[in-house]
Design a protein around this motif. Structure first.
Motif, PDB file in Angstrom:
ATOM      1  N   SER A   1     -64.287  20.894 -11.925  1.00  0.00           N
ATOM      2  CA  SER A   1     -62.636  20.908 -12.333  1.00  0.00           C
ATOM      3  C   SER A   1     -61.948  22.228 -11.655  1.00  0.00           C
ATOM      4  N   GLY A   2     -61.091  22.131 -10.952  1.00  0.00           N
ATOM      5  CA  GLY A   2     -60.143  23.180 -10.311  1.00  0.00           C
ATOM      6  C   GLY A   2     -60.830  23.738  -8.827  1.00  0.00           C
ATOM      7  N   VAL A   3     -61.798  22.667  -8.327  1.00  0.00           N
ATOM      8  CA  VAL A   3     -62.195  23.335  -6.938  1.00  0.00           C
ATOM      9  C   VAL A   3     -61.219  22.601  -5.768  1.00  0.00           C
TER      10      VAL A   3
ATOM     11  N   ALA B   1     -60.519   5.025 -15.387  1.00  0.00           N
ATOM     12  CA  ALA B   1     -60.077   4.963 -16.633  1.00  0.00           C
ATOM     13  C   ALA B   1     -60.379   6.076 -17.486  1.00  0.00           C
ATOM     14  N   THR B   2     -59.412   6.474 -18.215  1.00  0.00           N
ATOM     15  CA  THR B   2     -59.963   7.766 -19.141  1.00  0.00           C
ATOM     16  C   THR B   2     -59.177   7.536 -20.293  1.00  0.00           C
ATOM     17  N   THR B   3     -59.885   8.231 -21.575  1.00  0.00           N
ATOM     18  CA  THR B   3     -59.250   8.399 -22.714  1.00  0.00           C
ATOM     19  C   THR B   3     -58.413   9.836 -22.922  1.00  0.00           C
ATOM     20  N   ARG B   4     -58.526  10.681 -21.882  1.00  0.00           N
ATOM     21  CA  ARG B   4     -57.830  11.942 -21.931  1.00  0.00           C
ATOM     22  C   ARG B   4     -56.454  11.532 -21.657  1.00  0.00           C
ATOM     23  N   GLU B   5     -55.498  12.547 -22.354  1.00  0.00           N
ATOM     24  CA  GLU B   5     -54.039  12.477 -22.235  1.00  0.00           C
ATOM     25  C   GLU B   5     -53.561  12.778 -20.690  1.00  0.00           C
ATOM     26  N   PRO B   6     -52.652  11.947 -20.566  1.00  0.00           N
ATOM     27  CA  PRO B   6     -52.052  12.525 -19.134  1.00  0.00           C
ATOM     28  C   PRO B   6     -51.512  13.866 -18.695  1.00  0.00           C
ATOM     29  N   ARG B   7     -51.743  14.422 -17.917  1.00  0.00           N
ATOM     30  CA  ARG B   7     -51.321  15.749 -17.484  1.00  0.00           C
ATOM     31  C   ARG B   7     -49.700  15.632 -17.007  1.00  0.00           C
ATOM     32  N   PRO B   8     -48.956  16.524 -17.016  1.00  0.00           N
ATOM     33  CA  PRO B   8     -47.549  16.382 -16.525  1.00  0.00           C
ATOM     34  C   PRO B   8     -47.705  16.087 -15.282  1.00  0.00           C
TER      35      PRO B   8
ATOM     36  N   PRO C   1     -65.411  28.440  -3.056  1.00  0.00           N
ATOM     37  CA  PRO C   1     -65.986  29.664  -2.166  1.00  0.00           C
ATOM     38  C   PRO C   1     -66.859  30.787  -3.107  1.00  0.00           C
ATOM     39  N   SER C   2     -66.310  30.604  -4.528  1.00  0.00           N
ATOM     40  CA  SER C   2     -67.139  31.615  -5.240  1.00  0.00           C
ATOM     41  C   SER C   2     -66.409  31.383  -6.599  1.00  0.00           C
ATOM     42  N   MET C   3     -67.208  31.534  -7.657  1.00  0.00           N
ATOM     43  CA  MET C   3     -66.899  31.458  -9.175  1.00  0.00           C
ATOM     44  C   MET C   3     -65.625  32.112  -9.658  1.00  0.00           C
ATOM     45  N   GLU C   4     -65.284  33.230  -9.074  1.00  0.00           N
ATOM     46  CA  GLU C   4     -64.118  33.891  -9.388  1.00  0.00           C
ATOM     47  C   GLU C   4     -63.026  32.869  -8.829  1.00  0.00           C
ATOM     48  N   ASP C   5     -63.175  32.443  -7.559  1.00  0.00           N
ATOM     49  CA  ASP C   5     -61.984  31.673  -6.960  1.00  0.00           C
ATOM     50  C   ASP C   5     -61.829  30.589  -7.806  1.00  0.00           C
ATOM     51  N   LEU C   6     -62.820  29.838  -8.240  1.00  0.00           N
ATOM     52  CA  LEU C   6     -62.797  28.668  -9.079  1.00  0.00           C
ATOM     53  C   LEU C   6     -61.849  28.931 -10.138  1.00  0.00           C
ATOM     54  N   GLU C   7     -62.383  30.006 -11.195  1.00  0.00           N
ATOM     55  CA  GLU C   7     -61.598  30.378 -12.353  1.00  0.00           C
ATOM     56  C   GLU C   7     -60.251  30.769 -12.226  1.00  0.00           C
ATOM     57  N   ARG C   8     -59.880  31.472 -10.942  1.00  0.00           N
ATOM     58  CA  ARG C   8     -58.457  31.646 -10.566  1.00  0.00           C
ATOM     59  C   ARG C   8     -57.790  30.473 -10.291  1.00  0.00           C
ATOM     60  N   ARG C   9     -58.357  29.411  -9.599  1.00  0.00           N
ATOM     61  CA  ARG C   9     -57.542  28.126  -9.527  1.00  0.00           C
ATOM     62  C   ARG C   9     -57.138  27.459 -10.690  1.00  0.00           C
ATOM     63  N   LEU C  10     -58.311  27.378 -11.592  1.00  0.00           N
ATOM     64  CA  LEU C  10     -58.210  26.754 -13.119  1.00  0.00           C
ATOM     65  C   LEU C  10     -57.052  27.240 -13.693  1.00  0.00           C
ATOM     66  N   ARG C  11     -57.019  28.448 -13.665  1.00  0.00           N
ATOM     67  CA  ARG C  11     -56.000  29.223 -14.355  1.00  0.00           C
ATOM     68  C   ARG C  11     -54.482  29.098 -13.787  1.00  0.00           C
TER      69      ARG C  11
ATOM     70  N   ARG D   1     -53.472  26.748 -12.142  1.00  0.00           N
ATOM     71  CA  ARG D   1     -52.993  25.329 -11.954  1.00  0.00           C
ATOM     72  C   ARG D   1     -52.181  25.159 -13.341  1.00  0.00           C
ATOM     73  N   GLY D   2     -52.419  26.129 -14.205  1.00  0.00           N
ATOM     74  CA  GLY D   2     -51.294  26.035 -15.450  1.00  0.00           C
ATOM     75  C   GLY D   2     -51.387  24.655 -16.208  1.00  0.00           C
ATOM     76  N   ASP D   3     -52.154  23.865 -15.972  1.00  0.00           N
ATOM     77  CA  ASP D   3     -52.124  22.584 -16.650  1.00  0.00           C
ATOM     78  C   ASP D   3     -53.129  22.114 -17.541  1.00  0.00           C
ATOM     79  N   THR D   4     -54.146  23.288 -17.823  1.00  0.00           N
ATOM     80  CA  THR D   4     -55.364  23.330 -18.711  1.00  0.00           C
ATOM     81  C   THR D   4     -55.125  24.179 -19.678  1.00  0.00           C
ATOM     82  N   PRO D   5     -55.004  23.847 -20.836  1.00  0.00           N
ATOM     83  CA  PRO D   5     -54.979  24.742 -22.288  1.00  0.00           C
ATOM     84  C   PRO D   5     -56.089  25.949 -22.008  1.00  0.00           C
TER      85      PRO D   5
END
Ligand code: 5GP
Length: 182
Positions: free
Chosen positions: A13-15, A37-44, A123-133, A135-139
């Motif tokens: 997630s976030g890649v 199909a998913t049971t998760r809530e839709p994101r904006p 490209p790296s784990m740091e990059d993944l964390e930065r992208r995930l945060r 994105r602003g759509d994941t609590p």
């Protein structure tokens, strides 16, 4: 008429899978996306029937009972599954892209041995964390859960057919298109 290929794309997630898949479909009009199909809530910004079919847990369990999924899995506290009928229908028109995680990918490999399994690495784990945060759509409370899961997912890449690095979305999309071929 011969069927299109099943192309499974996994990656944490976030890649940037969504962007890469979007670019691939812009470049090649004979590719279609399998809408899960998913049971998760839709994101904006997520659209019913385009990004996912958003269903209740009750409905999802009913679909499992009806054998309506080619594969499904429960992760991040939600169910996700690939509707079998949709994939079969889309394969009549061309190649079909599945954005699913490794447990689902394993089920697809068993059900469809000639499916092509591709894993996208950051490209790296740091990059993944930065992208995930970024994105602003994941609590925030879900971010550490997703990073833990990302580590497990990335260990699964060794049994995929191909591993590509998303250092640049355009380049990565092109590399996958070359793997898919005609
Ligand atoms: P997200 O909630 O960020 O859209 O997706 C979370 C994870 O679920 C991603 O790794 C994505 O690939 C995976 N996923 C999405 N649809 C499916 C599906 O139909 N089956 C499985 N097994 N995983 C899915």
């Amino acid at each position: 008429m011969s069927q299109g290929k099943l192309i499974v794309i996994s990656g944490a997630s976030g890649v940037g899978k969504g962007t890469v898949l979007g670019l691939m479909m812009e470049k090649r009009k004979d590719l279609s996306f399998s809408v899960s199909a998913t049971t998760r809530e839709p994101r904006p910004g997520e659209v019913e029937g385009q990004h996912y079919f958003f269903v209740t847990t009750e409905r999802f369990l009913e679909m499992i009972d009806q054998d309506a999924f080619l594969e499904y899995d429960k992760h991040n506290a939600c169910y996700y599954g690939t509707p079998r009928a949709q994939v079969e229908q889309k394969r009549q028109q061309g190649h079909v892209l599945l954005d699913i995680e490794p447990k689902g990918a394993e089920m697809v490999r068993r059900a469809v041995p000639d499916a092509v399994l591709i894993f996208i690495m950051p490209p790296s784990m740091e990059d993944l964390e930065r992208r995930l945060r970024g994105r602003g759509d994941t609590p925030e409370e879900q971010i550490s859960m997703r990073l833990e899961r990302a580590k497990w997912e990335m260990e699964q890449r060794f049994w995929y057919d191909h591993v590509v690095v998303n250092d640049d979305a355009n380049r990565c999309a092109q590399e996958i298109l070359t793997i898919i071929g005609e």
